[in-house]
Scaffold this motif. Structure first.
Motif, mmCIF file in Angstrom:
data_model
loop_
_atom_site.group_PDB
_atom_site.id
_atom_site.type_symbol
_atom_site.label_atom_id
_atom_site.label_comp_id
_atom_site.label_asym_id
_atom_site.label_seq_id
_atom_site.Cartn_x
_atom_site.Cartn_y
_atom_site.Cartn_z
ATOM 1 N N LEU A 1 65.625 -30.182 76.359
ATOM 2 C CA LEU A 1 65.146 -30.265 77.744
ATOM 3 C C LEU A 1 66.063 -29.499 78.689
ATOM 4 O O LEU A 1 65.593 -28.794 79.591
ATOM 5 C CB LEU A 1 65.046 -31.725 78.182
ATOM 6 C CG LEU A 1 63.887 -32.536 77.606
ATOM 7 C CD1 LEU A 1 63.941 -33.971 78.113
ATOM 8 C CD2 LEU A 1 62.546 -31.905 77.965
ATOM 9 N N ALA B 1 58.604 -29.822 73.944
ATOM 10 C CA ALA B 1 59.121 -30.443 75.165
ATOM 11 C C ALA B 1 60.010 -29.472 75.933
ATOM 12 O O ALA B 1 59.920 -29.358 77.163
ATOM 13 C CB ALA B 1 59.896 -31.708 74.817
ATOM 14 N N ALA C 1 59.195 -27.868 79.614
ATOM 15 C CA ALA C 1 60.155 -27.957 80.720
ATOM 16 C C ALA C 1 60.402 -26.587 81.334
ATOM 17 O O ALA C 1 60.479 -26.444 82.567
ATOM 18 C CB ALA C 1 61.461 -28.571 80.219
ATOM 19 N N SER D 1 56.295 -33.640 78.495
ATOM 20 C CA SER D 1 57.579 -33.443 77.815
ATOM 21 C C SER D 1 58.264 -34.774 77.555
ATOM 22 O O SER D 1 58.761 -35.043 76.450
ATOM 23 C CB SER D 1 58.492 -32.542 78.663
ATOM 24 O OG SER D 1 57.963 -31.242 78.785
#
Length: 432
Positions: A212, A245, A249, A288
């Motif tokens: 992330l 994810a 992001a 996410s």
């Protein structure tokens, strides 16, 4: 020099010696008097000695000053004497570190620079010297944990960015505006940097949070490159959920970056397109976190992952260059009247350029059409990422990526179409 300036500069030389001496003395604070070669007082005097040598230079005749003979003689004499005393201490303790000798020599040189040269530069040098000395444990731990793949990748990346990139020509070569060798290699460096940054983020923050963090950072640079990189990594067997994810992001941040651009360059476009971009980015961010929350696989750090695979990056960069070239060729064929087509084709490779272009011609095309054209470019860019995911990624990655991207596009279009109606309802509900 004014009458007060020599005192100020000599005081700076003394201060540089003091801050260095505090760090050096602190490391040997348990030693008794006469048990250490140099402590806080010695380093303060060292900085002052460098400053005094500079003052003597300024007071002597021009030929001597020009060649810096006084400073050189004092520097050599001091270095030899200090090294001899340090040698005796090292022999008694069985310590072969030369750090204190180099530190003392640097302190002397910074003291001289503070008096006869650039005082702010000398001050910055003193702070940097202390920071390096105080980071001994951190640097040693970093080197102990550094693998050969990481070191090799860092060296290759620096060579690509610092040696190869500056010598490449920037002038475009070929038809339809051509392809710039420098710009193409910059894309290679960008992809390599993103891959390496993602590797560092995963290693620093862990497999889950690291993806992330890497995605959010790389969304500011190139969400397309991030999507391509993660798609390629998913094909090597790494966690598709975490890679999706991270890519989502990056996409969310890239949408918000477009909004920031138009908010600065053309606020009216931001007012019209902003709700759609925010809605789409929030959907991506939400998915996410859902992916990560539902990820039940216990992830362990992969010690076999290469920070970046150069040949795979070169192939990916070539793919993006071809797409960009085709976009420019089509834009040339359609002409200025086909702005929507140009926006779509430009968005296949990058959104930043078309964002700036549309904001610059806002007066001639109007806010509504400008927002539509820019929204079309954003959608085209998202579709291009979906295509890259389908081609380069495995089924688990591409399926999730495409579903989330479609949801974000639908949410953004819905918000774009309903915003004028909601504004009208709000205006009608206001008291007359």
């Amino acid at each position: 020099m004014e009458s007060i300036e020599p005192f100020e500069r000599l005081g700076l030389a003394l201060a540089i010696g003091a801050i260095v001496g505090v760090e050096r003395h602190w490391r040997e604070r348990d030693e008794g008097g006469g048990k250490r070669t140099a402590g806080i007082r010695t380093f303060m005097i060292t900085g002052m000695l460098g400053g005094v040598s500079g003052l003597i230079e300024q007071m002597l005749s021009a030929p001597v000053t020009r060649h810096g003979l006084v400073t050189i003689a004092m520097f050599v004499t001091f270095s030899v004497i200090f090294a001899l005393y340090q040698y005796r201490e090292s022999g008694a303790e069985g310590n072969f570190s030369v750090t204190s000798v180099i530190t003392a020599m640097t302190t002397f040189a910074l003291g001289a620079l503070a008096v006869v040269g650039n005082a702010p530069l000398a001050a910055a040098g003193g702070v940097a010297l202390v920071a390096i000395l105080a980071s001994r444990e951190i640097l040693h731990r970093f080197v102990r944990n550094l693998s050969w793949d990481e070191l090799r990748s860092a060296i290759v990346f620096l060579a690509m960015a610092v040696i190869v990139l500056p010598i490449l020509p920037t002038a475009p070569v070929g038809p339809f505006g051509g392809i710039s060798p420098s710009g193409t290699w910059l894309l290679v460096v960008l992809l390599a940097g993103i891959s390496f940054l993602g590797y560092v983020a995963v290693k620093a923050f862990g497999q889950v949070q690291g993806e992330l963090v890497a995605g959010a950072i790389n969304g500011l640079v190139s969400s397309t490159a991030m999507a391509v990189t993660n798609a390629r990594l998913s094909a090597t067997g790494q966690s598709a959920i975490l890679l999706v994810a991270g890519a989502m992001a990056a996409n969310a941040v890239s949408y918000l970056k477009v909004l920031l651009y138009v908010a600065i360059l053309a606020p009216s476009i931001a007012e019209r397109l902003g709700p759609a971009l925010i809605a789409a980015s929030f959907l991506m961010i939400g998915f996410s976190f859902v992916f990560i929350k539902n990820d039940t696989i216990k992830h362990t750090e992969s010690h076999t992952r290469n920070p970046f695979e150069l040949f795979a990056i070169l192939k990916t960069a070539l793919l993006l260059v071809v797409v960009g070239f085709l976009a420019r060729a089509a834009a040339t064929w359609f002409g200025k009247s086909g702005l929507l087509v140009v926006s779509t084709l430009s968005g296949l490779a990058d959104v930043d350029a078309i964002t700036v272009t549309i904001a610059g011609i806002l007066d001639t095309i109007g806010t509504e059409f400008a927002a539509t054209a820019l929204g079309t470019a954003v959608i085209a860019n998202t579709v291009a990422k979906m295509t890259y995911a389908l081609i380069l990624g495995d089924r688990a990655y591409s399926g999730r990526f495409i579903l989330v991207s479609i949801a974000a596009i639908i949410g953004g279009i819905f918000m774009f179409e309903t915003t004028p109606m909601m504004e009208w309802l709000v205006m009608e509900g206001l008291p007359k």
